[in-house]
Design an enzyme around this catalytic site. Sequence first.
Site, PDB file in Angstrom:
ATOM      1  CE1 TYR A 188      -3.773   2.475   0.580  1.00  9.70           C
ATOM      2  CE2 TYR A 188      -2.099   3.586   1.886  1.00  9.70           C
ATOM      3  CZ  TYR A 188      -3.309   3.598   1.230  1.00  9.70           C
ATOM      4  OH  TYR A 188      -4.064   4.747   1.212  1.00  9.70           O
TER       5      TYR A 188
ATOM      6  CG  ASP B 188       5.722   4.427   1.197  1.00  9.65           C
ATOM      7  OD1 ASP B 188       5.799   5.222   2.161  1.00  9.65           O
ATOM      8  OD2 ASP B 188       4.648   4.160   0.619  1.00  9.65           O
TER       9      ASP B 188
ATOM     10  CE  LYS C 174       0.354   6.920   7.216  1.00 15.26           C
ATOM     11  NZ  LYS C 174      -1.068   7.202   7.249  1.00 15.26           N
TER      12      LYS C 174
HETATM   13  C1  LIG Z   1       3.181   3.267   3.430  1.00 17.48           C
HETATM   14  C2  LIG Z   1       2.263   4.394   3.047  1.00 17.48           C
HETATM   15  N1  LIG Z   1       2.564   5.144   1.983  1.00 17.48           N
HETATM   16  C3  LIG Z   1       1.790   6.182   1.602  1.00 17.48           C
HETATM   17  C4  LIG Z   1       0.653   6.506   2.309  1.00 17.48           C
HETATM   18  C5  LIG Z   1      -0.185   7.650   1.864  1.00 17.48           C
HETATM   19  O1  LIG Z   1      -0.042   8.753   2.703  1.00 17.48           O
HETATM   20  P1  LIG Z   1      -1.154   9.903   2.712  1.00 17.48           P
HETATM   21  O2  LIG Z   1      -2.375   9.314   3.340  1.00 17.48           O
HETATM   22  O3  LIG Z   1      -0.531  10.997   3.544  1.00 17.48           O
HETATM   23  O4  LIG Z   1      -1.366  10.311   1.307  1.00 17.48           O
HETATM   24  C6  LIG Z   1       0.311   5.749   3.447  1.00 17.48           C
HETATM   25  C7  LIG Z   1      -0.906   6.068   4.214  1.00 17.48           C
HETATM   26  O5  LIG Z   1      -1.359   5.330   5.046  1.00 17.48           O
HETATM   27  C8  LIG Z   1       1.131   4.667   3.817  1.00 17.48           C
HETATM   28  O6  LIG Z   1       0.844   3.890   4.869  1.00 17.48           O
END
Ligand SMILES: Cc1ncc(COP(=O)(O)O)c(C=O)c1O
Length: 396
Positions: A132, A221, A248
């Site tokens: 994800y 990520d 985050k």
């Molecule tokens: C691993 C990961 N990447 C990207 C995102 C996306 O971040 P945002 O919700 O700030 O767009 C999330 C959100 O939960 C995530 O867990």
Amino acid sequence: MIWYPYEQMKTMRQPYKIVDAKGVYLYTEDARLIDSVSSWWCMIHGYKHPELTRAVKEQADRFSHVMLGGLTHEPVIRLSEKLQAYLPGDLDYCFFSDSGSVAVEVALKMALQFYTNRGSGRNMVLSLQHAYHGDTFKAMEVGDDEDYHFAFGDGGKKNVVHIPTEIWALEDAFAKYHDRFYCFIVEPLLQGAGGMRMYDVAFLKRARELCDRYDVLLIFDEVATGFGRTGNRFVADLVCPDILVLGKALTGGYIGHAVTVANRKVFEGFYSDDDRHALMHGPTFMGNALACSVALKSIELFEKENYMEKIRNIEAITKREMEGFEDPRVKEVRVMGGCVCVEVHDAATLKGFQQFAYERGVFSRPFLKYMYAMVPYVIGEEELVRVLDTMKAWFL
Ligand SMILES: Cc1ncc(COP(=O)(O)O)c(C=O)c1O
């Protein structure tokens, strides 16, 4: 009217209305709830932290925002310098954006253009099963989470290879496509929204070796894992990627902001006399001054108050409390750093748990087959035990 996320608006339960929040607590008109989700994992210092609030107010008194197109300012300069010093290796080049998903898009664009600037036609991405990376379309494309993205079909996935977190699968994918991959993108050690799946660092070490051998960019990520969630400050401290994405907790959860950090090799792939080699991306709110000011304060607190020790305590207490916990409905209990997950066999088992937790003073938001907690790092032992007891009590 508000259109809520991930909800069938016709059948959704009324959300709890929060009127105040402080420390690990959320307050409704008539209840006080420990936030076991840290507002989707970002609120690492808890709510209404006086120093973070002051940082925002002081910056707001100067100015809240100016664009980075043709302008710059002290908070963004200081934050990029701080990140350069704070992050491992030569991860030194900070491209800011307003959310994790956008920062992932930037990382993927960066990786693709790195090769097109060289005249290479590489056009495939390696990624993980159950990945994800956010809800924007390219982030979805490299994701592998049907539960979130089923409505969009395969969304152009033909150029993405998804593998399990197994070394043989990694070697196999590189053997077949090593000259076509422009990057391998992973949520390192902990796959969050895909089900709090945890795996071994040996996989990432092997990935680093193969990426080096075949000149493929490795992207971590760490939107969810960054700033301690796995029990490591960053997984990038263990294995260094070419591009690192943070979001985050970057701002202590105060303001949506994210950063895509490239190493020297990637940066130099764009650095030339040719305008067409520039990175053509520029979110309106990138480098927002309020976000940068609060991020600087958040990192300062993280270091000064030894948050890594707090996370080690959370992990030790969680392991102690969950030890020996079993139930026929439970498939597995997983603990890593500041994350605990109880995976059940059947999603129906968790129906009603949110209200059950509410009645015991805990806010929880299980999804699918996963009941989990990712608490703010400032949580006290008694409060953490209450969260874990509530999770276990559901099965009594
Ligand atoms: C691993 C990961 N990447 C990207 C995102 C996306 O971040 P945002 O919700 O700030 O767009 C999330 C959100 O939960 C995530 O867990």
